[in-house]
Design a protein around this motif. Structure first.
Motif, mmCIF file in Angstrom:
data_model
loop_
_atom_site.group_PDB
_atom_site.id
_atom_site.type_symbol
_atom_site.label_atom_id
_atom_site.label_comp_id
_atom_site.label_asym_id
_atom_site.label_seq_id
_atom_site.Cartn_x
_atom_site.Cartn_y
_atom_site.Cartn_z
ATOM 1 N N TYR A 151 0.831 -1.203 0.000
ATOM 2 C CA TYR A 151 0.000 0.000 0.000
ATOM 3 C C TYR A 151 0.871 1.260 0.000
ATOM 4 O O TYR A 151 0.583 2.229 -0.693
ATOM 5 C CB TYR A 151 -0.945 0.016 1.198
ATOM 6 C CG TYR A 151 -2.163 -0.861 1.052
ATOM 7 C CD1 TYR A 151 -3.182 -0.529 0.178
ATOM 8 C CD2 TYR A 151 -2.288 -2.031 1.773
ATOM 9 C CE1 TYR A 151 -4.297 -1.332 0.027
ATOM 10 C CE2 TYR A 151 -3.403 -2.852 1.642
ATOM 11 C CZ TYR A 151 -4.399 -2.493 0.768
ATOM 12 O OH TYR A 151 -5.495 -3.300 0.625
ATOM 13 N N THR B 254 -7.628 6.966 -2.649
ATOM 14 C CA THR B 254 -8.190 5.629 -2.853
ATOM 15 C C THR B 254 -7.327 4.575 -2.181
ATOM 16 O O THR B 254 -7.831 3.710 -1.462
ATOM 17 C CB THR B 254 -8.304 5.325 -4.355
ATOM 18 O OG1 THR B 254 -8.945 6.414 -4.994
ATOM 19 C CG2 THR B 254 -9.088 4.061 -4.588
ATOM 20 N N LEU C 145 -8.400 2.235 0.904
ATOM 21 C CA LEU C 145 -8.360 0.772 0.804
ATOM 22 C C LEU C 145 -7.491 0.202 1.928
ATOM 23 O O LEU C 145 -7.815 -0.826 2.521
ATOM 24 C CB LEU C 145 -7.816 0.341 -0.566
ATOM 25 C CG LEU C 145 -8.819 0.399 -1.724
ATOM 26 C CD1 LEU C 145 -8.112 0.176 -3.048
ATOM 27 C CD2 LEU C 145 -9.921 -0.639 -1.546
ATOM 28 N N SER D 9 -6.072 -9.287 -3.883
ATOM 29 C CA SER D 9 -6.485 -7.908 -3.639
ATOM 30 C C SER D 9 -5.314 -6.952 -3.855
ATOM 31 O O SER D 9 -5.435 -5.929 -4.527
ATOM 32 C CB SER D 9 -7.029 -7.783 -2.218
ATOM 33 O OG SER D 9 -7.247 -6.444 -1.889
ATOM 34 N N VAL E 8 -4.554 -3.697 -6.256
ATOM 35 C CA VAL E 8 -4.148 -2.403 -5.687
ATOM 36 C C VAL E 8 -2.888 -1.907 -6.412
ATOM 37 O O VAL E 8 -2.759 -0.734 -6.729
ATOM 38 C CB VAL E 8 -3.879 -2.527 -4.175
ATOM 39 C CG1 VAL E 8 -3.201 -1.288 -3.642
ATOM 40 C CG2 VAL E 8 -5.175 -2.759 -3.440
ATOM 41 N N GLY F 266 -11.393 -4.216 -3.922
ATOM 42 C CA GLY F 266 -12.322 -4.189 -2.797
ATOM 43 C C GLY F 266 -13.016 -5.519 -2.585
ATOM 44 O O GLY F 266 -13.216 -5.964 -1.452
ATOM 45 N N GLN G 195 -11.013 -8.035 -0.709
ATOM 46 C CA GLN G 195 -10.997 -7.726 0.726
ATOM 47 C C GLN G 195 -12.268 -8.247 1.391
ATOM 48 O O GLN G 195 -12.224 -8.854 2.460
ATOM 49 C CB GLN G 195 -10.897 -6.222 0.949
ATOM 50 C CG GLN G 195 -9.510 -5.655 0.704
ATOM 51 C CD GLN G 195 -9.426 -4.202 1.107
ATOM 52 O OE1 GLN G 195 -10.437 -3.550 1.351
ATOM 53 N NE2 GLN G 195 -8.220 -3.678 1.168
ATOM 54 N N TYR H 239 -16.349 0.353 -1.295
ATOM 55 C CA TYR H 239 -15.612 0.573 -2.541
ATOM 56 C C TYR H 239 -16.116 -0.284 -3.697
ATOM 57 O O TYR H 239 -16.314 0.242 -4.801
ATOM 58 C CB TYR H 239 -14.107 0.402 -2.327
ATOM 59 C CG TYR H 239 -13.394 1.732 -2.266
ATOM 60 C CD1 TYR H 239 -13.389 2.564 -3.383
ATOM 61 C CD2 TYR H 239 -12.775 2.170 -1.119
ATOM 62 C CE1 TYR H 239 -12.771 3.792 -3.340
ATOM 63 C CE2 TYR H 239 -12.151 3.399 -1.067
ATOM 64 C CZ TYR H 239 -12.156 4.204 -2.187
ATOM 65 O OH TYR H 239 -11.548 5.421 -2.149
#
Lengths: 479, 479
Positions: free
Chosen positions: A245, A295, A299, A324, A328, A363, A366, A402
């Protein structure tokens, strides 16, 4: 007697260096953190070559990028498989010394080199060199990991407490070695075979569909013979996710810093020396940056909220998490595409729709983690978020926000294709506020549903009063 | 009764969400990890615009890069100052809820934008916009941090246990707010002043010497009125360092993946379709990659060994660590330069010497941390590495290895400038082995010294026998 035992335990658990000559034994905590950071970065930055592809206006974005995106996803999966093997290895070895630390660094160096060999393979599918390099790396990684295992088993104080007290330690050692060496051996035979029957291998492997990891990951899972609900270190899954991330959030600002500082001479010639005018030309890119950062940040926020209430991570949840994260990782690409095309062009519409699809899948995986966790909620979830728990609905809403928004945006852009950019930017701006007001929105929705379906039990007025109280509480909290 | 107390303690310490309506309170651990990752990445990737500068052969490397490197160092320091402020804030606030997490994300977004405003300032020193943007960002960051403080003090269960039980909490709150708001206020006045007397400010600030951070960092330190041996969260210093080392180690492979996959059509035209020949052209870059990865990895290793035996980090040690990291961040640049110039050119020699200087300073600041720690060894060091401890000399050798080697290489390249590249690569290859055999080398050296200075007490034979035993032990350990 009791004091003696606890003293000894303390020595074993906290200060193994106190055992005379083992003075250089260390907890593996920071080594694992560093490895997680390295692997998450290397897995994610592979999106950059894709993002930097120049797209001509008369081509379709989808057709051009498909191969490159496939390569990105494969690399991400390969690196993640290597990371999973690393986790397993260091669930057995819980302490390190200098020698293990250096061996691990050598192993990391080769893992970070894997993406390059893979992109060679993808660029030159007809050349054998890429395959050989890739197999060579995997083999050397296997050999180094075997050395690590042999070294650790010859210094038993480095091992997990459980294994240390095991009677059949040498049997366990050979089992682990077998498991570790099987992938390199497969690679060895693959490279030998490819040297002999290159055309054949090329035809069968590359012309059928996807190479490498798809063949590999199920094998690795089978060979380790672990069940899908086998536990996977939650700490390391979190550390890896944080790394991904973080690097995704910063990739765009990196591009902006490199490309969007205008050239002083250019500013003089084209904009009459006005810096503001020159910067206005980059406007959409700043918007893309803030949109992408928000975003990715949100997330991460949803991921963070989820894992806060997950008490135990399984291998299957780890797999969903990887999927996921792979999506991302695609976000910087999507955001870069959204501002690269002339307004209202077909490419711009496609780019925005790709963004929606990426956000949707990031999303939905997740959400899938949560759903999987709910199946065994007694073991894997905190009581608050279990079914009928007081935070259950709220967590569901957080994770579903999301995917729902992305889906709605996608269909809206299909219908109102002329306003697609405005719809997309509006979505970006409203979602953070939706997160802030989520608790309120969920309660409003619930009370409306309650009022519709069982109006006799609760009066509407009481529900609204409750909601207004919540609103006041939030307002006072915010000021 | 005892059970009741311990139960309550547990509730307060581990599950603050059990206190009725505080169900969304969370430990701040992962939020801080994520923030550390973000800040370390953004501080480090700013070297990329410098590394991607194209240098003409007839220019001197040093003169061209000086400005850019100054900008990089300044950005690194600015971001690190923001990070230090963040650490302090979250030493007071130890628990978070959703609202704080979102506020922190907003704060992070602005911090990651700071480098861009700073490079605007550096590219357009005569334009006021860069200063205004920079000051604007700093002010908004200050406002958000103040909101975080206000929010946390209005929800006291989020605060540090110590402050929670403090009588004069509101006094403490206003003290923190004052400290936080002083920098933004200075920025506000700076921007107002710069709007009015722009020419004046420009003359005084930019023509004197360095802008921004140098003025800022001492101020921040003064304003917080903490002593240099004020403790600084050791965990977060480690996490930040890990992030920087990880991104630096992977920056070069990122460049290689992007630029060094040859174009298929080019391979056909220039190399007769031979991929091996095409890749040979990139040979020096692979060498540079492995050299850079090994150097960064071993510097991390030395850092890791040091902090393993540091029990308490002070602000002064944090500052030295920041300096060390700033030089580590320059390594990818140095390594990229070493393979960019024709062999035996003056630029190549300069690039190699710059590399040596960077490695030297990165290592010497690590050594300085150890020396500073030794001054208050009772508080800051593990007994093993204190003066006269059994690992003291070994730790010193570990930390001194890189500075010494870099220094020797530097002077060798000055004398034997024709062989500078070979000397440098030889150094890269031998250093990892030196680390593996360090324990042995140190003991050999010590015993030789002992033999020379006090030969009557120990016979040479006994010393050599001891050493051979060690050698055997290491050999059996390695096989």
């Amino acid at each position: 007697m009791e004091e003696f035992v606890s003293r000894e335990q303390q020595v074993v658990e906290e200060e193994p260096e106190a055992n005379g000559h083992h003075s250089s034994t260390q907890s593996s905590h920071r080594l694992l953190n560093y490895s997680d950071a390295l692997i998450s970065i290397i897995a994610t930055v592979m999106i950059l070559p894709v993002a930097h592809t120049k797209v001509e206006d008369n081509e379709s974005v989808q057709t051009l990028l498909t191969t490159k995106i496939a390569v990105y996803l494969m690399t991400f999966l390969i690196v993640t498989v290597a990371w999973a093997a690393h986790i397993r290895l260091f669930q057995v070895i819980v302490r390190i010394d200098d020698c293990l630390a250096l061996l691990n660094l050598a192993c990391m160096m080769l893992i970070t080199f894997l993406p390059y060999t893979f992109s060679l393979m993808a660029t030159f599918p007809e050349n054998i060199l890429g395959i050989l390099l890739f197999c060579g790396c995997v083999m050397v990684i296997g050999v180094i990991q075997s050395i690590i295992v042999l070294y650790a088993f010859s210094h038993p104080y480095l091992l997990n407490q459980q294994i240390q007290s095991l009677e059949s330690r040498s049997f366990y050692k050979s089992h682990i070695l077998k498991v570790i060496m099987r992938v390199p051996l497969v690679c060895f035979f693959a490279s030998v075979t490819s040297l002999i029957f290159f055309q054949l291998v090329h035809d069968t492997v590359f012309n059928t569909s996807v190479p490498g990891p798809v063949e590999e990951s199920p094998e690795v899972e089978l060979f380790y013979s672990f069940l899908p609900n086998e536990p996977l270190s939650k700490e390391r899954v979190e550390a890896f996710s944080d790394g991904v991330y973080a690097i995704v959030a910063t990739l765009l600002i990196l591009d902006i810093c490199e490309d969007n500082v205008p050239d002083p001479t250019l500013v003089k010639q084209h904009f009459g020396g006005s810096l503001v005018a020159a910067l206005k030309a980059y406007g959409p890119e700043y918007l893309a940056y803030f949109g992408s950062f928000a975003t990715v940040g949100l997330l991460w926020f949803a991921h963070h909220s989820l894992f806060l209430h997950v008490t135990r991570t399984t291998r299957f949840m780890g797999l969903l998490n990887t999927f996921s994260l792979a999506f991302v990782g695609g976000l910087p690409l999507a955001y870069q595409l959204t501002h690269e095309f002339p307004p209202n062009s077909r490419n711009e519409l496609e780019a925005i729709q790709i963004s929606c699809v990426i956000i949707f899948f990031a999303g939905i995986f997740q959400l899938a983690i949560f759903v999987v966790a709910l199946y065994r909620q007694q073991e894997t979830l905190h009581p608050y978020v279990r079914y009928n728990g007081q935070e259950h609905i709220f967590m569901l809403a957080k994770l579903a926000l999301y995917p729902c928004v992305a889906l709605v945006t996608f269909f809206l852009t299909c219908i109102l294709s002329r306003f697609s950019a405005s719809i997309f930017h509006l979505m970006e701006i409203t979602v953070p506020f939706a997160f802030i007001l989520l608790r309120l929105l969920v309660r409003l929705l619930l009370s409306i549903l309650r009022y519709i379906f069982c109006p006799e039990r609760i009066s509407l007025q009481r529900i609204l009063e409750e909601d207004i109280e919540d609103l006041n509480a939030i307002n006072t909290a915010n000021t």
